[in-house]
Design an enzyme around this catalytic site. Structure first.
Site, short mmCIF file in Angstrom:
data_model
loop_
_atom_site.label_atom_id
_atom_site.label_comp_id
_atom_site.label_asym_id
_atom_site.label_seq_id
_atom_site.Cartn_x
_atom_site.Cartn_y
_atom_site.Cartn_z
N GLU A 181 3.52 74.67 -60.17
CA GLU A 181 3.33 73.58 -61.11
C GLU A 181 3.88 73.97 -62.47
OE1 GLU A 181 -0.66 72.07 -61.64
OE2 GLU A 181 0.09 70.37 -62.80
N GLU A 205 -4.22 62.82 -61.38
CA GLU A 205 -5.07 63.76 -62.10
C GLU A 205 -5.56 63.12 -63.39
OE1 GLU A 205 -4.44 68.55 -62.14
OE2 GLU A 205 -2.89 67.34 -63.02
MN MN Z 1 -1.34 68.92 -62.94
#
Ligand code: MN
Length: 291
Positions: A148, A242
């Site tokens: 990420e 998210e």
């Molecule tokens: Mn994230």
């Protein structure tokens, strides 16, 4: 082309008691999602048998994400810290294989948090070596590992897609992929389309987050441009929503992510809205690509 749409468990819960785990799965299903992303920050708290049971019950696919911490960080030159980082990654991978998952993503290459200086070649080399070993172990279980890419306040190593592609070249593992997050891209990348093209077929996981991590569409992110880029790239992997608010506190994560403000109280409404926002956005991008 359809993408599995997921939601980060941090929308629902801040811990993994049986009651919390059941609530997270029930609400994920009833809000329409296909994927639930578990936080592997404290994997010993997660009951893998219960996760498998709830996945079967609700027809959900589990994934896991984590960020390393200052005392267990593979992007470091202190070998004891690196060793603990490697152990943390192994434990997280064991969690994923334990519940039969296919994705381990997040800031697996670095501490999640602000560093006091830029990345060094020696620390990066330790991270590359650690990821090479983790990916080798993950391959035998059919697990994809996602890097990420996060903003400068949350790592000093991979802030852009270009850096992540160089890192992937250095590791040399087929199951190591780019994990893009619109919240972070909005801070570090010049636009939201080029990173998707730069990642190409190495794009393996996507987080959808608004510029302030609240309701989608209420911030400054150009989601239509991002969805168009995903459609043009024929991306078929998971897309996970998210969002964080002080309404749900995870002791291991909320302070690290600087969740200081209340962005919402009603997580059911938030999640339903996000599911619609993402699926409508993808449908509009696909219709635009056909016309
Ligand atoms: Mn994230």
């Amino acid at each position: 082309m359809t993408n599995p749409i997921g939601i980060h468990a941090g929308v629902w819960i801040g811990g993994w008691s049986p009651q919390e785990t059941q609530l997270a799965f029930e609400r994920t299903k009833s809000a329409g999602y296909q994927v639930i992303e578990l936080t592997a920050t404290a994997p010993e708290q997660i009951d893998t048998a219960l996760v498998q049971e709830l996945c079967a019950l609700h027809g959900l696919t589990p994934t896991a994400s984590l960020g390393l911490t200052a005392d267990a960080d593979v992007n470091n030159t202190d070998l004891a810290v690196v060793r603990r980082g490697r152990e943390r990654l192994e434990t997280a991978l064991d969690l994923v294989t334990g519940f039969g998952g296919s994705y381990l993503v997040g800031v697996v290459y670095s501490k999640l948090g602000k560093y006091d200086g830029p990345a060094t070649p020696a620390a990066r080399a330790n991270s590359v070596a650690a990821l090479r070993d983790v990916c080798a172990k993950a391959t035998s279980s059919g697990v994809t590992v996602g890097l990420e890419i996060v903003n400068r306040y949350e790592s000093n190593l991979l802030n852009t897609t270009r850096q992540a592609m160089d890192f992937i070249d250095a590791v040399g593992a087929d199951n190591l992929m780019v994990h893009l997050d619109t919240y972070h891209m909005n801070i570090e990348e010049g636009d939201l389309s080029r990173p998707v093209r730069e990642a190409g077929d190495r794009l393996g996981y996507v987080h959808i987050g608004e510029s302030h991590r609240g309701y989608l569409g209420s911030g400054t992110i150009d989601f239509p441009a991002f969805f168009r880029a995903l459609v043009q790239a024929d991306y078929t992997g998971p897309i996970t929503f998210e969002s964080f608010s002080s309404a749900v506190v995870d002791p291991a994560l909320s302070n690290t992510l600087a969740v200081w403000r209340n962005m919402w109280d009603d997580n059911v409404d938030l999640a339903r809205h996000a599911y619609r926002f993402i699926t409508d956005g993808l449908a509009a991008a696909r219709a635009g690509a056909r016309s």
